[in-house]
Design an enzyme around this catalytic site. Sequence first.
Site, PDB file in Angstrom:
ATOM      1  CB  SER A   1       4.861   2.238  -9.114  1.00  0.00           C
ATOM      2  OG  SER A   1       4.711   1.383  -8.029  1.00  0.00           O
TER       3      SER A   1
ATOM      4  CD1 TRP B   1       5.772  -3.857  -3.444  1.00  0.00           C
ATOM      5  CD2 TRP B   1       5.759  -5.672  -2.137  1.00  0.00           C
ATOM      6  NE1 TRP B   1       4.572  -3.891  -2.786  1.00  0.00           N
ATOM      7  CE2 TRP B   1       4.531  -4.991  -1.977  1.00  0.00           C
ATOM      8  CE3 TRP B   1       5.976  -6.844  -1.418  1.00  0.00           C
ATOM      9  CZ2 TRP B   1       3.518  -5.449  -1.125  1.00  0.00           C
ATOM     10  CZ3 TRP B   1       4.964  -7.304  -0.572  1.00  0.00           C
ATOM     11  CH2 TRP B   1       3.759  -6.608  -0.433  1.00  0.00           C
TER      12      TRP B   1
ATOM     13  CG  HIS C   1       9.347   0.726  -6.661  1.00  0.00           C
ATOM     14  ND1 HIS C   1       8.783  -0.037  -7.648  1.00  0.00           N
ATOM     15  CD2 HIS C   1       8.373   1.585  -6.244  1.00  0.00           C
ATOM     16  CE1 HIS C   1       7.525   0.332  -7.817  1.00  0.00           C
ATOM     17  NE2 HIS C   1       7.247   1.307  -6.985  1.00  0.00           N
TER      18      HIS C   1
HETATM   19  C1  GTR Z   1       3.076  -0.148  -3.343  1.00  0.00           C
HETATM   20  C2  GTR Z   1       2.165  -1.149  -3.998  1.00  0.00           C
HETATM   21  C3  GTR Z   1       2.684  -1.474  -5.363  1.00  0.00           C
HETATM   22  C4  GTR Z   1       3.020  -0.240  -6.153  1.00  0.00           C
HETATM   23  C5  GTR Z   1       3.677   0.827  -5.304  1.00  0.00           C
HETATM   24  C6  GTR Z   1       3.750   2.208  -5.939  1.00  0.00           C
HETATM   25  O1  GTR Z   1       2.732   0.154  -2.052  1.00  0.00           O
HETATM   26  O2  GTR Z   1       2.145  -2.287  -3.198  1.00  0.00           O
HETATM   27  O3  GTR Z   1       1.753  -2.278  -6.056  1.00  0.00           O
HETATM   28  O4  GTR Z   1       1.902   0.241  -6.784  1.00  0.00           O
HETATM   29  O5  GTR Z   1       3.034   1.006  -4.112  1.00  0.00           O
HETATM   30  O6  GTR Z   1       2.814   2.649  -6.590  1.00  0.00           O
HETATM   31  O7  GTR Z   1       4.780   2.866  -5.733  1.00  0.00           O
END
Ligand code: GTR
Length: 423
Positions: free
Chosen positions: A261, A352, A403
Amino acid sequence: MLTRRAFTVTSLATLLGSRLHAQDDTIYDESKVPAYTLPPLLVDDAGRPLRAAADWGRRRVALLDTFAAQLYGRTPGGLPACTVTQVDRPVPVLDGRALRQQLRLDWLGRASVDVLVYRPAHERPVPVFIGLNYYGNHAVDPDPAILLNRRWMRASEPNAIVDHRATERSRGTTALRWPIDLVIARDCAVMTAYYGDFAPDDPSVVRDGIAPLADGLQDRIPVRERWGAIGMWAWGLSQMRAAASSVPGLDATRAIVIGHSRLGKAALWAGVQDEAFAMVVSNDSGCAGAALSRRIYGETIARITSSFPHWFCGNAASWANREAEMPVDQHQLLALVAPRVLHVASAIDDRWADPRGEFLATQSADEAWRFLGGTGLGPVTDMPTVDTPVGQRVRYHVRTGGHDINRYDWTQYVETVRSTLHK
Ligand code: GTR
């Protein structure tokens, strides 16, 4: 009465619905992705096609420069190198199959970071995964001998963070993301540190890590091109790689930079700047990571630069809602890993982060591997089905689920190491 209440509830829902819609125009529908043309990869500054592999070097420098100036900021020159000390002696763990050790990296007594290392219990140097963690080394494994990190952390109930500090209950809370046994069984090592030790992840505290080391070194860098947290995390990863060369049993010439991420964005930025990394892993890095910005699917440059302005340089926000005009797109970032090994991973429900955009960027980047004469992705024309990894020196997989980084992902990464870096 009942009617009136029902009416109130309905109108509130309508109001909220339209509010949400007005605020959240996120594209999750492939038919709404605009037509776009990606900026070309294999051309020189004048737009002429590159002819020989030797021309790539100059192109590479120009692309790196643009990513630094427009997105991540410039890494200051003249930063001190770290001194490495041992916090403890190597301790046998995993029934004697591995050694666990803690090190401390220190910069002139002005900043310090604790590093946790796991390596196989033999002396032959092995490839080492170098990655930052979200909630401290103590969250990687419940082992009570791992130092509890007491620095600022983002609020998180599942990780037992109280008033922005870890607690004894935080131990081992991220262990599922760090399948150490698997990595050791495949004859690799792991080196990790808490990302907030380098730069705490909030605008109010982001300077409480290594940032002051750059004071006085940025005078010649235009304010809008100065680095943000992603740049600092990336620099930290390179410092860890440098430290790996002094640790017995680690082969720093086979260092793999890995991140999930936001830390996947940092891993990419570290891996492209520091060519001493032999392999780069992006796990669900999404917008400003492996995903194409021009698709504006899921998270966009406008959203990310307004939610997390401290991650980027000042110029980044100027591209909000102007993705089509950006001088670069993320396939060009991925291409800067060539001809080294690149593994990009997505999760199918992580819309996302735009899984298809991550695949398409990887596929476009593959042009660089073909140009430089190696087999990257190979004969892959379509996005693979879930749980079906593809490629050789460029590998891609999209996993079932959302995610996260899990054992399935790591299974693919150690397999990529086995097929490309193992001697
Ligand atoms: C979210 C962000 C993403 C990603 C994520 C993370 O809020 O929008 O770009 O970086 O966090 O790091 O889990």
